[in-house]
Design a protein around this motif. Structure first.
Motif, PDB file in Angstrom:
ATOM      1  N   ARG A   3       0.824  -1.211   0.000  1.00 48.80           N
ATOM      2  CA  ARG A   3       0.000   0.000   0.000  1.00 48.80           C
ATOM      3  C   ARG A   3       0.852   1.251   0.000  1.00 48.80           C
ATOM      4  O   ARG A   3       0.375   2.354  -0.212  1.00 48.80           O
ATOM      5  CB  ARG A   3      -0.928   0.003   1.217  1.00 48.80           C
ATOM      6  CG  ARG A   3      -2.003  -1.052   1.116  1.00 48.80           C
ATOM      7  CD  ARG A   3      -2.741  -1.178   2.429  1.00 48.80           C
ATOM      8  NE  ARG A   3      -3.484   0.018   2.765  1.00 48.80           N
ATOM      9  CZ  ARG A   3      -4.720   0.261   2.368  1.00 48.80           C
ATOM     10  NH1 ARG A   3      -5.315  -0.581   1.552  1.00 48.80           N
ATOM     11  NH2 ARG A   3      -5.338   1.355   2.734  1.00 48.80           N
ATOM     12  N   ILE A   9      -4.723   6.515  -0.205  1.00 50.66           N
ATOM     13  CA  ILE A   9      -4.988   6.883  -1.598  1.00 50.66           C
ATOM     14  C   ILE A   9      -5.758   5.784  -2.306  1.00 50.66           C
ATOM     15  O   ILE A   9      -6.565   6.048  -3.189  1.00 50.66           O
ATOM     16  CB  ILE A   9      -3.655   7.180  -2.331  1.00 50.66           C
ATOM     17  CG1 ILE A   9      -3.065   8.502  -1.838  1.00 50.66           C
ATOM     18  CG2 ILE A   9      -3.841   7.219  -3.845  1.00 50.66           C
ATOM     19  CD1 ILE A   9      -1.725   8.842  -2.461  1.00 50.66           C
ATOM     20  N   TRP A  10      -5.521   4.539  -1.911  1.00 47.48           N
ATOM     21  CA  TRP A  10      -6.113   3.402  -2.613  1.00 47.48           C
ATOM     22  C   TRP A  10      -7.348   2.846  -1.905  1.00 47.48           C
ATOM     23  O   TRP A  10      -7.836   1.772  -2.264  1.00 47.48           O
ATOM     24  CB  TRP A  10      -5.064   2.300  -2.770  1.00 47.48           C
ATOM     25  CG  TRP A  10      -3.861   2.785  -3.522  1.00 47.48           C
ATOM     26  CD1 TRP A  10      -2.662   3.175  -3.013  1.00 47.48           C
ATOM     27  CD2 TRP A  10      -3.763   2.952  -4.945  1.00 47.48           C
ATOM     28  NE1 TRP A  10      -1.820   3.574  -4.009  1.00 47.48           N
ATOM     29  CE2 TRP A  10      -2.458   3.453  -5.208  1.00 47.48           C
ATOM     30  CE3 TRP A  10      -4.638   2.742  -6.007  1.00 47.48           C
ATOM     31  CZ2 TRP A  10      -2.022   3.739  -6.501  1.00 47.48           C
ATOM     32  CZ3 TRP A  10      -4.211   3.020  -7.297  1.00 47.48           C
ATOM     33  CH2 TRP A  10      -2.916   3.513  -7.540  1.00 47.48           C
ATOM     34  N   GLU A  13     -10.461   1.323  -3.722  1.00 48.03           N
ATOM     35  CA  GLU A  13     -10.492  -0.007  -4.339  1.00 48.03           C
ATOM     36  C   GLU A  13     -11.407  -0.968  -3.591  1.00 48.03           C
ATOM     37  O   GLU A  13     -11.903  -1.943  -4.172  1.00 48.03           O
ATOM     38  CB  GLU A  13      -9.074  -0.585  -4.405  1.00 48.03           C
ATOM     39  CG  GLU A  13      -8.172   0.149  -5.392  1.00 48.03           C
ATOM     40  CD  GLU A  13      -6.788  -0.477  -5.475  1.00 48.03           C
ATOM     41  OE1 GLU A  13      -6.255  -0.569  -6.590  1.00 48.03           O
ATOM     42  OE2 GLU A  13      -6.242  -0.861  -4.416  1.00 48.03           O
ATOM     43  N   GLU A  79       1.543   8.940  -7.417  1.00 46.31           N
ATOM     44  CA  GLU A  79       0.650   7.914  -6.890  1.00 46.31           C
ATOM     45  C   GLU A  79      -0.793   8.412  -6.828  1.00 46.31           C
ATOM     46  O   GLU A  79      -1.730   7.691  -7.186  1.00 46.31           O
ATOM     47  CB  GLU A  79       1.118   7.469  -5.504  1.00 46.31           C
ATOM     48  CG  GLU A  79       0.380   6.238  -5.008  1.00 46.31           C
ATOM     49  CD  GLU A  79       0.995   5.657  -3.743  1.00 46.31           C
ATOM     50  OE1 GLU A  79       0.486   4.621  -3.272  1.00 46.31           O
ATOM     51  OE2 GLU A  79       1.970   6.236  -3.232  1.00 46.31           O
ATOM     52  N   GLN A  80      -0.981   9.652  -6.426  1.00 47.75           N
ATOM     53  CA  GLN A  80      -2.321  10.215  -6.333  1.00 47.75           C
ATOM     54  C   GLN A  80      -2.987  10.303  -7.703  1.00 47.75           C
ATOM     55  O   GLN A  80      -4.165   9.959  -7.863  1.00 47.75           O
ATOM     56  CB  GLN A  80      -2.270  11.600  -5.698  1.00 47.75           C
ATOM     57  CG  GLN A  80      -3.653  12.235  -5.501  1.00 47.75           C
ATOM     58  CD  GLN A  80      -4.485  11.487  -4.484  1.00 47.75           C
ATOM     59  OE1 GLN A  80      -4.130  11.435  -3.312  1.00 47.75           O
ATOM     60  NE2 GLN A  80      -5.601  10.905  -4.915  1.00 47.75           N
ATOM     61  N   ALA A  83      -4.054   6.856  -8.907  1.00 50.79           N
ATOM     62  CA  ALA A  83      -5.238   6.405  -8.173  1.00 50.79           C
ATOM     63  C   ALA A  83      -6.483   7.131  -8.657  1.00 50.79           C
ATOM     64  O   ALA A  83      -7.547   6.527  -8.822  1.00 50.79           O
ATOM     65  CB  ALA A  83      -5.032   6.627  -6.676  1.00 50.79           C
ATOM     66  N   ASP A  84      -6.367   8.439  -8.911  1.00 51.52           N
ATOM     67  CA  ASP A  84      -7.513   9.219  -9.377  1.00 51.52           C
ATOM     68  C   ASP A  84      -7.999   8.716 -10.729  1.00 51.52           C
ATOM     69  O   ASP A  84      -9.212   8.607 -10.971  1.00 51.52           O
ATOM     70  CB  ASP A  84      -7.142  10.704  -9.483  1.00 51.52           C
ATOM     71  CG  ASP A  84      -6.984  11.365  -8.128  1.00 51.52           C
ATOM     72  OD1 ASP A  84      -7.391  10.761  -7.128  1.00 51.52           O
ATOM     73  OD2 ASP A  84      -6.450  12.498  -8.073  1.00 51.52           O
ATOM     74  N   SER A  87      -9.719   5.361 -10.266  1.00 52.12           N
ATOM     75  CA  SER A  87     -11.004   5.548  -9.589  1.00 52.12           C
ATOM     76  C   SER A  87     -12.057   6.087 -10.552  1.00 52.12           C
ATOM     77  O   SER A  87     -13.185   5.599 -10.597  1.00 52.12           O
ATOM     78  CB  SER A  87     -10.823   6.506  -8.408  1.00 52.12           C
ATOM     79  OG  SER A  87     -12.061   6.772  -7.786  1.00 52.12           O
ATOM     80  N   ASN A  92      -9.283  -0.792 -10.824  1.00 51.31           N
ATOM     81  CA  ASN A  92      -8.331  -0.804  -9.725  1.00 51.31           C
ATOM     82  C   ASN A  92      -7.006  -1.372 -10.223  1.00 51.31           C
ATOM     83  O   ASN A  92      -6.860  -1.704 -11.396  1.00 51.31           O
ATOM     84  CB  ASN A  92      -8.865  -1.583  -8.518  1.00 51.31           C
ATOM     85  CG  ASN A  92      -9.161  -3.033  -8.855  1.00 51.31           C
ATOM     86  OD1 ASN A  92      -8.525  -3.633  -9.716  1.00 51.31           O
ATOM     87  ND2 ASN A  92     -10.135  -3.602  -8.162  1.00 51.31           N
ATOM     88  N   ARG A  93      -6.045  -1.494  -9.332  1.00 52.73           N
ATOM     89  CA  ARG A  93      -4.709  -1.902  -9.761  1.00 52.73           C
ATOM     90  C   ARG A  93      -4.652  -3.313 -10.334  1.00 52.73           C
ATOM     91  O   ARG A  93      -3.788  -3.625 -11.154  1.00 52.73           O
ATOM     92  CB  ARG A  93      -3.734  -1.758  -8.590  1.00 52.73           C
ATOM     93  CG  ARG A  93      -3.389  -0.329  -8.266  1.00 52.73           C
ATOM     94  CD  ARG A  93      -2.541  -0.233  -7.009  1.00 52.73           C
ATOM     95  NE  ARG A  93      -3.318  -0.513  -5.803  1.00 52.73           N
ATOM     96  CZ  ARG A  93      -2.820  -0.534  -4.573  1.00 52.73           C
ATOM     97  NH1 ARG A  93      -1.524  -0.306  -4.393  1.00 52.73           N
ATOM     98  NH2 ARG A  93      -3.585  -0.779  -3.537  1.00 52.73           N
ATOM     99  N   ILE A 122       3.914  -0.695  -5.685  1.00 52.91           N
ATOM    100  CA  ILE A 122       2.523  -0.241  -5.771  1.00 52.91           C
ATOM    101  C   ILE A 122       1.649  -1.210  -6.546  1.00 52.91           C
ATOM    102  O   ILE A 122       0.501  -1.472  -6.159  1.00 52.91           O
ATOM    103  CB  ILE A 122       2.462   1.155  -6.436  1.00 52.91           C
ATOM    104  CG1 ILE A 122       3.142   2.196  -5.540  1.00 52.91           C
ATOM    105  CG2 ILE A 122       1.020   1.573  -6.725  1.00 52.91           C
ATOM    106  CD1 ILE A 122       3.209   3.575  -6.162  1.00 52.91           C
TER     107      ILE A 122
END
Length: 353
Positions: A3, A9-10, A13, A79-80, A83-84, A87, A92-93, A122
């Motif tokens: 994480r 941030i995640w 998910e 990273e942000q 994630a944005d 989302s 998701n990852r 990540i």
């Protein structure tokens, strides 16, 4: 997959239901001014790309150049924004097949390896990861993912970067303002600010840059300009004064015109250095090659057209240079790079089996 330090941030998910058969690619363009992440679905292998390209989501964040904001802030921004984008796309990852992260400040294999190590923490182990300089994504945005030709970026900073069809690469400039990003937005504006101080002191010629810049910034004297400059000497803040320099040049100011002419020469010299080192122009210097031109400094929105002047300068020596203004943004170019590399690896695996 960890994480990392920004686990929150995640958190989205836990609430995202992802279609099991939808796989995606992330393409990132990280510059000195902003960072953009594009989420695209995996496209089938084809000789022609769909038009328009399918984009599931786009996210924007601030500067991610570690030389400008520091490594911790750069990583948090990257990273942000990833994630944005995931989302927004409802992914998701686990749905990601490949990531191409193209950021300014990646100038050495050690830079690439450091970022790759961080990305591996990540994303799941099956995700293919590619890290390049942001100039590579800009080139790919003009060639639709193919690495051949030369790109000239002139925005807040500047760099020329080129590739041959057999994979050789070369770059010129892009060393940042301390080492001379001449021709960049920062370089142009910094010379203009210097000209104002010189004129105010009596060490340089009179220039309308003084009154125009002071009015633009809401300052009453050149003495206040010193405080304004060092209160926040961020590259983008200084570079934002380029339109003022252009307007003064269009009004006939000799100092402003000299600054812009020198910028044109510097930008053209960067391209020429790359073309010569790679032999893109051929032995007779007449071979054609794509020249992708990216960045606010090169946009043709003024009578004093820096991009056109640069192209005219280059064409005198290399008539085969084919100027390209990309129809997609560099983040899409990064996504296409990831897609191309992923398709190559899939074909190689299929051939081996």
């Amino acid at each position: 997959m960890k994480r990392y330090r920004n686990g929150e941030i995640w958190d989205f998910e836990h609430e995202v239901a992802v279609a099991s058969n939808r796989q995606v690619i992330l393409g990132l363009d990280g510059g000195t001014t902003s960072t953009v992440c594009i989420c695209m679905p995996i496209m089938p292998l084809s000789d022609t790309l769909p038009d328009p390209l399918p984009v599931l989501a786009r996210a924007v964040a601030g500067c991610s150049n570690h030389n400008s904001v520091g490594e911790t802030a750069a990583r948090e921004t990257l990273e942000q924004v990833m994630a944005d984008a995931l989302s927004k796309s409802g992914s998701n990852r686990s749905a990601v097949r490949a990531v191409c992260l193209a950021v300014s400040g990646v100038n050495h294999p050690t830079d690439q390896q450091r970022i790759l190590t961080w990305l591996r923490d990540i994303f799941p182990s099956h995700v293919k990861l590619y890290v390049r300089n942001d100039a590579v994504a800009a080139l790919a945005s003009g060639t639709m993912g193919k690495l051949h030709g030369c790109v000239l970026i002139a925005g807040t900073g500047t760099i020329a970067y080129g590739f041959t069809e057999d994979g050789r690469e070369a770059r010129a400039a892009g060393a940042g303002p301390v080492l001379g990003d001449w021709g960049s937005g920062y370089g142009i504006a910094a010379l203009a600010l210097t000209a104002v101080i010189r004129a105010h002191d009596g060490r340089g010629p009179h220039t309308m840059l003084e009154s125009t810049i002071l009015q633009t910034l809401g300052l009453s004297s050149a003495d206040e300009l010193i405080g304004w400059t060092y209160a926040d000497p961020s590259w983008a803040r200084i570079a934002a004064l380029v339109p003022v320099v252009v307007s003064c040049a269009e009004a006939g100011d000799e100092v402003a015109n000299k600054i812009l002419k020198e910028a044109v020469q510097e930008l053209a010299l960067s391209v020429k250095a790359v073309v010569q080192r790679l032999g893109l122009c051929g032995e007779d210097e007449k071979n054609s090659f794509p020249l992708v031109m990216v960045g606010g400094v090169l946009e043709a929105n003024q009578r004093w057209d820096i991009g056109r002047e640069v192209m005219d300068f280059i064409s005198k020596d290399y008539p085969g240079a084919l100027p390209i203004r990309p129809k997609v943004e560099p983040a899409v170019g990064a996504a296409l790079l990831a897609w191309n590399e992923l398709m190559k690896e899939c074909l190689q695996e299929a051939y081996r089996s």
